[in-house]
Design a protein around this motif. Structure first.
Motif, PDB file in Angstrom:
ATOM      1  N   UNK A 298       0.774  -1.236  -0.044  1.00 17.64           N
ATOM      2  CA  UNK A 298       0.076  -0.017   0.166  1.00 17.64           C
ATOM      3  C   UNK A 298       0.842   1.054   0.059  1.00 17.64           C
ATOM      4  N   UNK A 299       1.933   1.153   0.664  1.00 18.31           N
ATOM      5  CA  UNK A 299       2.933   2.366   1.084  1.00 18.31           C
ATOM      6  C   UNK A 299       3.356   2.784  -0.574  1.00 18.31           C
ATOM      7  N   UNK A 300       3.979   1.530  -1.228  1.00 19.83           N
ATOM      8  CA  UNK A 300       4.741   1.657  -2.479  1.00 19.83           C
ATOM      9  C   UNK A 300       3.751   2.347  -3.615  1.00 19.83           C
ATOM     10  N   UNK A 301       2.291   1.946  -3.511  1.00 21.03           N
ATOM     11  CA  UNK A 301       1.422   2.496  -4.407  1.00 21.03           C
ATOM     12  C   UNK A 301       1.044   3.961  -3.705  1.00 21.03           C
ATOM     13  N   UNK A 302       0.658   4.329  -2.587  1.00 17.68           N
ATOM     14  CA  UNK A 302      -0.024   5.534  -2.118  1.00 17.68           C
ATOM     15  C   UNK A 302       1.134   6.753  -1.846  1.00 17.68           C
ATOM     16  N   UNK A 303       2.384   6.378  -1.658  1.00 22.20           N
ATOM     17  CA  UNK A 303       3.515   7.382  -1.519  1.00 22.20           C
ATOM     18  C   UNK A 303       3.806   8.304  -2.669  1.00 22.20           C
ATOM     19  N   UNK A 304       4.050   7.591  -3.937  1.00 23.41           N
ATOM     20  CA  UNK A 304       4.133   8.330  -5.036  1.00 23.41           C
ATOM     21  C   UNK A 304       3.083   9.285  -5.510  1.00 23.41           C
ATOM     22  N   UNK A 305       1.776   8.772  -5.078  1.00 23.61           N
ATOM     23  CA  UNK A 305       0.527   9.480  -5.395  1.00 23.61           C
ATOM     24  C   UNK A 305       0.590  10.636  -4.499  1.00 23.61           C
ATOM     25  N   UNK A 306       0.967  10.583  -3.199  1.00 22.80           N
ATOM     26  CA  UNK A 306       1.042  11.839  -2.260  1.00 22.80           C
ATOM     27  C   UNK A 306       2.086  12.838  -2.856  1.00 22.80           C
ATOM     28  N   UNK A 307       3.143  12.390  -3.033  1.00 23.88           N
ATOM     29  CA  UNK A 307       4.351  13.135  -3.633  1.00 23.88           C
ATOM     30  C   UNK A 307       3.841  13.899  -5.052  1.00 23.88           C
ATOM     31  N   UNK A 308       3.229  13.173  -5.988  1.00 18.77           N
ATOM     32  CA  UNK A 308       2.772  13.711  -7.011  1.00 18.77           C
ATOM     33  C   UNK A 308       1.540  14.924  -6.899  1.00 18.77           C
ATOM     34  N   UNK A 309       0.860  14.510  -6.097  1.00 18.58           N
ATOM     35  CA  UNK A 309      -0.368  15.434  -5.805  1.00 18.58           C
ATOM     36  C   UNK A 309       0.164  16.748  -4.845  1.00 18.58           C
ATOM     37  N   UNK A 310       1.342  16.539  -4.323  1.00 22.69           N
ATOM     38  CA  UNK A 310       1.640  17.834  -3.279  1.00 22.69           C
ATOM     39  C   UNK A 310       0.731  18.061  -2.130  1.00 22.69           C
ATOM     40  N   UNK A 311       0.121  16.931  -1.700  1.00 19.85           N
ATOM     41  CA  UNK A 311      -0.859  17.066  -0.463  1.00 19.85           C
ATOM     42  C   UNK A 311      -0.010  17.932   0.698  1.00 19.85           C
ATOM     43  N   UNK A 312      -0.809  18.882   1.158  1.00 21.17           N
ATOM     44  CA  UNK A 312      -0.257  19.513   2.490  1.00 21.17           C
ATOM     45  C   UNK A 312      -0.566  18.556   3.746  1.00 21.17           C
ATOM     46  N   UNK A 313      -0.285  19.047   4.811  1.00 20.39           N
ATOM     47  CA  UNK A 313      -0.413  18.286   6.042  1.00 20.39           C
ATOM     48  C   UNK A 313      -1.812  18.050   6.300  1.00 20.39           C
ATOM     49  N   UNK A 314      -2.811  19.117   6.200  1.00 23.85           N
ATOM     50  CA  UNK A 314      -4.143  18.693   6.421  1.00 23.85           C
ATOM     51  C   UNK A 314      -4.857  17.828   5.272  1.00 23.85           C
ATOM     52  N   UNK A 315      -4.322  17.787   4.209  1.00 16.09           N
ATOM     53  CA  UNK A 315      -4.668  16.791   3.338  1.00 16.09           C
ATOM     54  C   UNK A 315      -4.187  15.314   3.698  1.00 16.09           C
ATOM     55  N   UNK A 316      -3.081  15.216   4.085  1.00 13.01           N
ATOM     56  CA  UNK A 316      -2.382  14.223   4.542  1.00 13.01           C
ATOM     57  C   UNK A 316      -3.101  13.264   5.633  1.00 13.01           C
ATOM     58  N   UNK A 317      -3.516  14.338   6.664  1.00 14.59           N
ATOM     59  CA  UNK A 317      -4.172  13.994   7.896  1.00 14.59           C
ATOM     60  C   UNK A 317      -5.689  13.449   7.731  1.00 14.59           C
ATOM     61  N   UNK A 318      -6.161  14.284   6.658  1.00 18.38           N
ATOM     62  CA  UNK A 318      -7.870  13.737   6.285  1.00 18.38           C
ATOM     63  C   UNK A 318      -7.526  12.633   5.688  1.00 18.38           C
ATOM     64  N   UNK A 319      -6.464  12.190   4.643  1.00 18.67           N
ATOM     65  CA  UNK A 319      -6.403  10.879   4.151  1.00 18.67           C
ATOM     66  C   UNK A 319      -6.271   9.891   5.271  1.00 18.67           C
TER      67      UNK A 319
END
Length: 257
Positions: free
Chosen positions: A171-192
């Motif tokens: 899951x981490x291998x899939x989601x981490x590139x997505x997070x990096x590519x979307x440039x989520x801020x800390x609020x986005x990361x927390x909400x996810x």
């Protein structure tokens, strides 16, 4: 789901008129059941010979994806409703040589009315890509999810996890590139993470425990970012939390089984 522009081109797959109409309730024609892509290929080849057409070649051309979805979309969906397994084998056969972009276009246009965070969407998508190498799926999902909110992404991955039984590392291998590519801020990361926890872990005690950990760690991240902490540190912390959630979920599931 983001809007998708459609460009429709006229087909040229028949050497003579070819009847490919949607079956009606009164129709005596039965859909043949297929248990593999190979069976689909055999059926399509036989149908082309019988009708003197080149429909197989036409429908497997990714340049026709817009026409397929707009003109044949209702027909394809009716087949999926009638016999999901056979229809999804047909979509596997049809798209096996397509680019990721064309597969994403097909999925987004064909299932436009299906919510991306629904069980139905995940089931249909999984039916198309279940025989893909995992790395190829990693590359497809960010294309499909671009523009979606962290909440929708969390709901999607919670459903996806049920189908794939992916480990925390996967899951981490899939989601981490997505997070990096979307440039989520800390609020986005927390909400996810919070929404992923609620959707994934049914045990209320585990939920509360994980949400406290997420809250504390995300506060630490915010303080680190004020100190010019690297983006890598943010992703490392996010990955750690994600792995904890998935491991807790898998542990609970193993106990239930």
């Amino acid at each position: 789901m983001p809007a998708v522009n459609m460009v429709v081109c006229e087909p040229s797959y028949s050497r003579r008129p070819f009847n490919f109409e949607k079956p009606t309730k009164d129709s005596k024609t039965e859909l043949k059941r297929h248990n593999s892509m190979e069976e689909v290929a055999e059926t399509m080849e036989s149908m082309d010979k019988l009708n003197d057409t080149s429909f197989s070649t036409w429908i497997r051309s990714e340049s026709n994806v817009a026409y397929i979805c707009s003109i044949k979309g209702e027909l394809i969906l009716s087949y999926i409703d009638k016999d999901p397994e056979s229809a999804l084998y047909a979509l596997q056969w049809m798209t096996q040589d397509w680019s990721l972009e064309s597969v994403a276009e097909l999925v987004l246009k064909l299932f436009y009315s299906t919510k991306m965070n629904s069980k139905l969407f995940s089931n249909r998508l999984y039916g198309i890509v279940s025989n893909w190498p995992r790395e190829k799926v990693y590359d497809l999902l960010p294309i499909l999810l671009i523009g979606e909110t962290p909440e929708v992404c969390a709901a999607f991955f919670s459903e996806w996890l049920k189908l794939t039984n992916w480990t925390s590392d996967t899951m981490a291998d899939c989601i981490i590139p997505l997070v990096v590519g979307y440039q989520w801020n800390t609020e986005d990361l927390s909400n996810f993470l919070l929404n992923f926890t609620l959707a994934t872990c049914v045990d209320e005690i585990v939920q509360k425990s994980l949400m406290l950990v997420i809250h504390d760690e995300m506060q630490n991240i915010e303080m680190d970012m004020v100190k010019s902490s690297s983006r890598k540190h943010v992703c490392d912390t996010f990955e750690m939390l994600l792995q904890i959630i998935v491991e807790e979920r898998n542990e609970i599931r193993s106990i239930e089984l």
